[in-house]
Motif scaffolding. Structure first.
Motif, PDB file in Angstrom:
ATOM      1  N   VAL A   4     -28.438  11.286  21.677  1.00 18.81           N
ATOM      2  CA  VAL A   4     -27.661  10.604  20.702  1.00 18.81           C
ATOM      3  C   VAL A   4     -26.654  11.655  20.066  1.00 18.81           C
ATOM      4  O   VAL A   4     -25.477  11.592  19.689  1.00 18.81           O
ATOM      5  N   GLU A   5     -27.638  12.722  19.438  1.00 20.22           N
ATOM      6  CA  GLU A   5     -27.005  13.918  18.667  1.00 20.22           C
ATOM      7  C   GLU A   5     -25.887  14.711  19.608  1.00 20.22           C
ATOM      8  O   GLU A   5     -24.743  15.014  18.958  1.00 20.22           O
ATOM      9  N   ALA A   6     -26.105  15.090  20.917  1.00 20.49           N
ATOM     10  CA  ALA A   6     -25.201  15.384  21.757  1.00 20.49           C
ATOM     11  C   ALA A   6     -24.082  14.693  22.151  1.00 20.49           C
ATOM     12  O   ALA A   6     -22.703  15.085  22.187  1.00 20.49           O
ATOM     13  N   ILE A   7     -24.217  13.375  22.319  1.00 22.07           N
ATOM     14  CA  ILE A   7     -23.038  12.362  22.394  1.00 22.07           C
ATOM     15  C   ILE A   7     -22.109  12.346  21.203  1.00 22.07           C
ATOM     16  O   ILE A   7     -20.684  12.525  21.532  1.00 22.07           O
ATOM     17  N   CYS A   8     -22.909  12.201  20.016  1.00 21.91           N
ATOM     18  CA  CYS A   8     -21.911  12.271  18.621  1.00 21.91           C
ATOM     19  C   CYS A   8     -21.279  13.630  18.594  1.00 21.91           C
ATOM     20  O   CYS A   8     -19.985  13.468  18.213  1.00 21.91           O
ATOM     21  N   GLU A   9     -21.802  14.731  19.011  1.00 24.34           N
ATOM     22  CA  GLU A   9     -21.167  16.121  18.795  1.00 24.34           C
ATOM     23  C   GLU A   9     -20.084  15.971  19.780  1.00 24.34           C
ATOM     24  O   GLU A   9     -18.838  16.565  19.176  1.00 24.34           O
TER      25      GLU A   9
END
Length: 210
Positions: free
Chosen positions: A34-39
């Motif tokens: 999720v963090e990578a997608i948001c970034e």
């Protein structure tokens, strides 16, 4: 006041889905956090969770979006071919199927996404229920496209519409999966898929009245 909010929400969801597709293509389903997608999308975790309950939901929706775009293109192209007289029983099946399947979608991404999501569904009962419901909806869309061809009066089917849909999707998925494993490039994958579908088309259709 609600229209701008709705459009902003739709834009956010679209950007998150696009980011998820990019990251998935690079590192797969498990690695796409999720963090990578948001970034990648330029949003916070809060923006993510205001649009999706989980990463599972996002990837199910991504898979559905890819399939729905392809089906919408296929349906529109078939309708155009029927209207202009291109779709006839004299048409070359391989050429016709290849033209129908030209959607602009990344076939390799579609196959990889489908394969990883299916594996996830096999391991997780709750996810599997959602996956089956999505697959049933997509199959209904495919059946609708086939029924439209039958209703045009140009062809008759040797099997039920539902059976025809199953035969086509199974042939396409199997052929494309093998093609990706074999390392075919985009053009080769598209051609191979069209040829495989054309084989089924030749088996299941007959001239109207036959």
């Amino acid at each position: 006041m609600t229209t701008p909010v709705t459009r902003r929400r739709e834009n956010t969801r679209a950007r998150l889905l696009d980011a998820a597709a990019e990251i998935f293509a690079e590192i797969g389903l498990e690695g796409a956090s999720v963090e990578a997608i948001c970034e990648r999308a330029g949003f916070t975790r809060g923006a993510f969770y205001s649009n999706f309950d989980s990463k599972d939901e996002l990837f199910l929706q991504l898979s559905a979006a890819v399939a729905e775009r392809r089906l919408a293109t296929v349906g529109a192209r078939i309708a155009e071919f029927v209207e202009t007289g291109v779709l006839t029983d004299a048409a070359d099946p391989i050429d016709l199927v290849q033209r129908v399947m030209e959607s602009g979608e990344d076939d390799r991404l579609s196959v990889l996404l489908m394969s990883e999501i299916r594996i996830r569904a096999l391991r997780d009962v709750e996810f599997g229920v959602a996956y089956v419901a999505q697959e049933e909806a997509l199959m209904a869309s495919i059946e609708g496209i086939i029924q439209g061809i039958v209703d045009s009066g140009l062809f008759a089917l040797r099997v039920d519409v539902a059976v025809a849909a199953q035969m086509l999707i199974m042939q396409w998925e199997g052929c494309m999966g093998r093609g990706v494993i074999a390392g075919l490039d985009g053009e080769e994958l598209h051609r191979t898929g069209a040829e495989a579908l054309a084989q089924i088309v030749e088996l299941i259709i007959a001239p109207a009245g036959a």
